[in-house]
Design a protein around this motif. Structure first.
Motif, mmCIF file in Angstrom:
data_model
loop_
_atom_site.group_PDB
_atom_site.id
_atom_site.type_symbol
_atom_site.label_atom_id
_atom_site.label_comp_id
_atom_site.label_asym_id
_atom_site.label_seq_id
_atom_site.Cartn_x
_atom_site.Cartn_y
_atom_site.Cartn_z
ATOM 1 N N VAL A 250 -6.426 1.528 8.211
ATOM 2 C CA VAL A 250 -7.894 1.644 8.253
ATOM 3 C C VAL A 250 -8.318 2.366 9.525
ATOM 4 N N ILE A 251 -9.181 3.366 9.375
ATOM 5 C CA ILE A 251 -9.707 4.115 10.521
ATOM 6 C C ILE A 251 -11.209 3.885 10.584
ATOM 7 N N ARG A 252 -11.672 3.399 11.728
ATOM 8 C CA ARG A 252 -13.080 3.026 11.882
ATOM 9 C C ARG A 252 -13.886 4.158 12.516
ATOM 10 N N TYR A 253 -15.110 4.324 12.011
ATOM 11 C CA TYR A 253 -16.021 5.347 12.525
ATOM 12 C C TYR A 253 -17.367 4.702 12.872
ATOM 13 N N LYS A 254 -18.093 5.368 13.739
ATOM 14 C CA LYS A 254 -19.364 4.824 14.199
ATOM 15 C C LYS A 254 -20.384 4.734 13.079
ATOM 16 N N THR A 255 -20.404 5.718 12.194
ATOM 17 C CA THR A 255 -21.348 5.725 11.065
ATOM 18 C C THR A 255 -20.613 6.070 9.775
ATOM 19 N N GLY A 256 -21.280 5.789 8.656
ATOM 20 C CA GLY A 256 -20.720 6.170 7.372
ATOM 21 C C GLY A 256 -20.599 7.675 7.246
ATOM 22 N N ALA A 257 -21.563 8.386 7.806
ATOM 23 C CA ALA A 257 -21.537 9.851 7.757
ATOM 24 C C ALA A 257 -20.308 10.402 8.475
ATOM 25 N N ASP A 258 -19.935 9.784 9.592
ATOM 26 C CA ASP A 258 -18.734 10.207 10.318
ATOM 27 C C ASP A 258 -17.485 9.983 9.470
ATOM 28 N N ALA A 259 -17.447 8.865 8.752
ATOM 29 C CA ALA A 259 -16.305 8.570 7.888
ATOM 30 C C ALA A 259 -16.208 9.594 6.757
ATOM 31 N N VAL B 276 0.850 -1.197 0.000
ATOM 32 C CA VAL B 276 0.000 0.000 0.000
ATOM 33 C C VAL B 276 0.883 1.244 0.000
ATOM 34 N N LYS B 277 0.515 2.229 -0.780
ATOM 35 C CA LYS B 277 1.301 3.461 -0.861
ATOM 36 C C LYS B 277 1.318 4.179 0.485
ATOM 37 N N GLU B 278 2.405 4.828 0.756
ATOM 38 C CA GLU B 278 2.571 5.552 2.012
ATOM 39 C C GLU B 278 1.535 6.679 2.113
ATOM 40 N N GLY B 279 0.930 6.807 3.283
ATOM 41 C CA GLY B 279 -0.027 7.874 3.526
ATOM 42 C C GLY B 279 -1.465 7.537 3.233
ATOM 43 N N ILE B 280 -1.722 6.365 2.640
ATOM 44 C CA ILE B 280 -3.100 5.960 2.350
ATOM 45 C C ILE B 280 -3.811 5.597 3.649
ATOM 46 N N LYS B 281 -4.924 6.259 3.903
ATOM 47 C CA LYS B 281 -5.762 5.952 5.059
ATOM 48 C C LYS B 281 -7.204 5.773 4.576
ATOM 49 N N ILE B 282 -7.803 4.662 4.959
ATOM 50 C CA ILE B 282 -9.149 4.325 4.512
ATOM 51 C C ILE B 282 -10.135 4.469 5.669
ATOM 52 N N GLY B 283 -11.191 5.257 5.467
ATOM 53 C CA GLY B 283 -12.238 5.408 6.475
ATOM 54 C C GLY B 283 -13.376 4.440 6.214
ATOM 55 N N VAL B 284 -13.861 3.799 7.257
ATOM 56 C CA VAL B 284 -14.952 2.826 7.121
ATOM 57 C C VAL B 284 -15.912 2.955 8.306
ATOM 58 N N GLN B 285 -17.110 2.422 8.134
ATOM 59 C CA GLN B 285 -18.018 2.282 9.273
ATOM 60 C C GLN B 285 -17.655 0.979 9.967
ATOM 61 N N GLN B 286 -17.406 1.043 11.251
ATOM 62 C CA GLN B 286 -16.924 -0.123 11.992
ATOM 63 C C GLN B 286 -17.870 -1.308 11.897
ATOM 64 N N ASP B 287 -17.283 -2.490 11.776
ATOM 65 C CA ASP B 287 -17.988 -3.781 11.773
ATOM 66 C C ASP B 287 -18.731 -4.078 10.471
ATOM 67 N N THR B 288 -18.642 -3.199 9.477
ATOM 68 C CA THR B 288 -19.281 -3.474 8.195
ATOM 69 C C THR B 288 -18.338 -4.310 7.333
ATOM 70 N N THR B 289 -18.853 -4.792 6.196
ATOM 71 C CA THR B 289 -17.977 -5.548 5.307
ATOM 72 C C THR B 289 -16.905 -4.644 4.701
ATOM 73 N N GLY B 290 -17.204 -3.358 4.544
ATOM 74 C CA GLY B 290 -16.171 -2.427 4.100
ATOM 75 C C GLY B 290 -14.996 -2.428 5.059
ATOM 76 N N ASP B 291 -15.300 -2.505 6.339
ATOM 77 C CA ASP B 291 -14.282 -2.600 7.392
ATOM 78 C C ASP B 291 -13.530 -3.927 7.272
ATOM 79 N N ILE B 292 -14.272 -5.014 7.138
ATOM 80 C CA ILE B 292 -13.669 -6.354 7.080
ATOM 81 C C ILE B 292 -12.730 -6.485 5.876
ATOM 82 N N TYR B 293 -13.226 -6.097 4.699
ATOM 83 C CA TYR B 293 -12.422 -6.243 3.476
ATOM 84 C C TYR B 293 -11.178 -5.355 3.501
#
Length: 268
Positions: free
Chosen positions: A179-188, A147-164
């Motif tokens: 990967v940075i997890r958020y409570k909701t998709g809107a927060d991400a 993965v390229k340096e500096g890439i950070k992925i926001g996801v809604q925690q516990d979703t398949t987006g998070d898992i994958y």
């Protein structure tokens, strides 16, 4: 006198039997179907005008009607749905939920009622054209090597987006540290707008809703993942699962589900 006593004894015995059945073995017929969801996932479930609306809400309502029950919706954190269903706190979970091997260890799932696509949201002026651009390179089989340096992925925690996305690069993930997890998709999405993450991975329809509601965002080309949505039910509640599957089959056969989905996701 003896005859009267005998009659009274029989009556008392019947009363005791009825009381025992009511207290020990009798079961009141359930009239409410309790659905757990996370109402921050448009167009599948969200709040509008103080009411729960969306594809899952309307399909669940139709299922409840088929079962002769009233639907009651509980809005909870996405990560609390499976545990609540497993413990019996909720009858079923319906929240744009995908069947995974890990989830099948805790609950059972109905037949699928809709197909979901995982998409990637970035800033409109992003240098990235597709999610493949997040990787440093690919091996002979076409799988990412890093993965390229500096890439950070926001996801809604516990979703398949998070898992994958939390998986290793060789399996098209980005690694736990990226990967940075958020409570909701809107927060991400808000984290993306403020520059805290490079991209947000979330289901395609919610992705389109978030992009439409927020200036300066776009969805990258390509599907990050493709999956089927289903309803989760406690493993021991096979009777309810069978009833839900029967109702879904009828609603699919008569076109109800297609009409509900088309209402929220018009054909392009």
């Amino acid at each position: 006198m003896k005859k009267t006593i005998k009659i009274l004894s029989v009556v008392l015995a019947l009363v005791m039997v009825v009381g025992c059945l009511a207290a020990c073995g009798g079961k009141e017929e359930k009239t409410t179907l309790v659905m757990a969801t996370n109402a921050a996932f448009p167009p599948y479930e969200y709040v509008e005008g103080g009411e729960f609306v969306g594809i899952d809400v309307e399909i669940a309502t139709a299922i409840a009607e088929k079962l002769g029950m009233e639907l009651e919706i509980k809005d909870v954190d996405f990560g609390a749905i499976i545990g609540g269903v497993q413990s019996g706190k909720f009858d079923m979970g319906m929240a744009g939920m995908t069947v995974t091997d890990e989830r099948l260890e805790s609950v059972n799932f109905s037949t699928s009622y809709a197909t979901g696509i995982q998409s990637v949201i970035v800033l409109a002026d992003s240098e990235y054209v597709s999610f493949e651009d997040f990787y440093t390179g690919f091996d002979a089989e076409g799988n990412p090597t890093g993965v390229k340096e500096g890439i950070k992925i926001g996801v809604q925690q516990d979703t398949t987006g998070d898992i994958y996305s939390s998986d290793v690069p060789a399996k098209w993930g980005f690694g736990e540290d990226n990967v940075i997890r958020y409570k909701t998709g809107a927060d991400a999405v808000q984290a993306l707008k403020s520059g805290k993450v490079t991209a947000v991975i979330i289901d395609n329809e919610p992705a389109k809703s978030f992009v439409a509601a927020n200036d300066g965002l776009k969805i990258l080309d390509g599907e990050y993942a493709n999956e089927d949505y289903a309803i989760c039910v406690a493993k021991e509640n096979t009777e309810l699962l069978d009833s839900i599957n029967k109702a879904l089959a009828e609603l699919q056969a008569d076109g109800t589900i297609d009409k509900i989905i088309a209402k929220y996701i018009p054909a392009e």
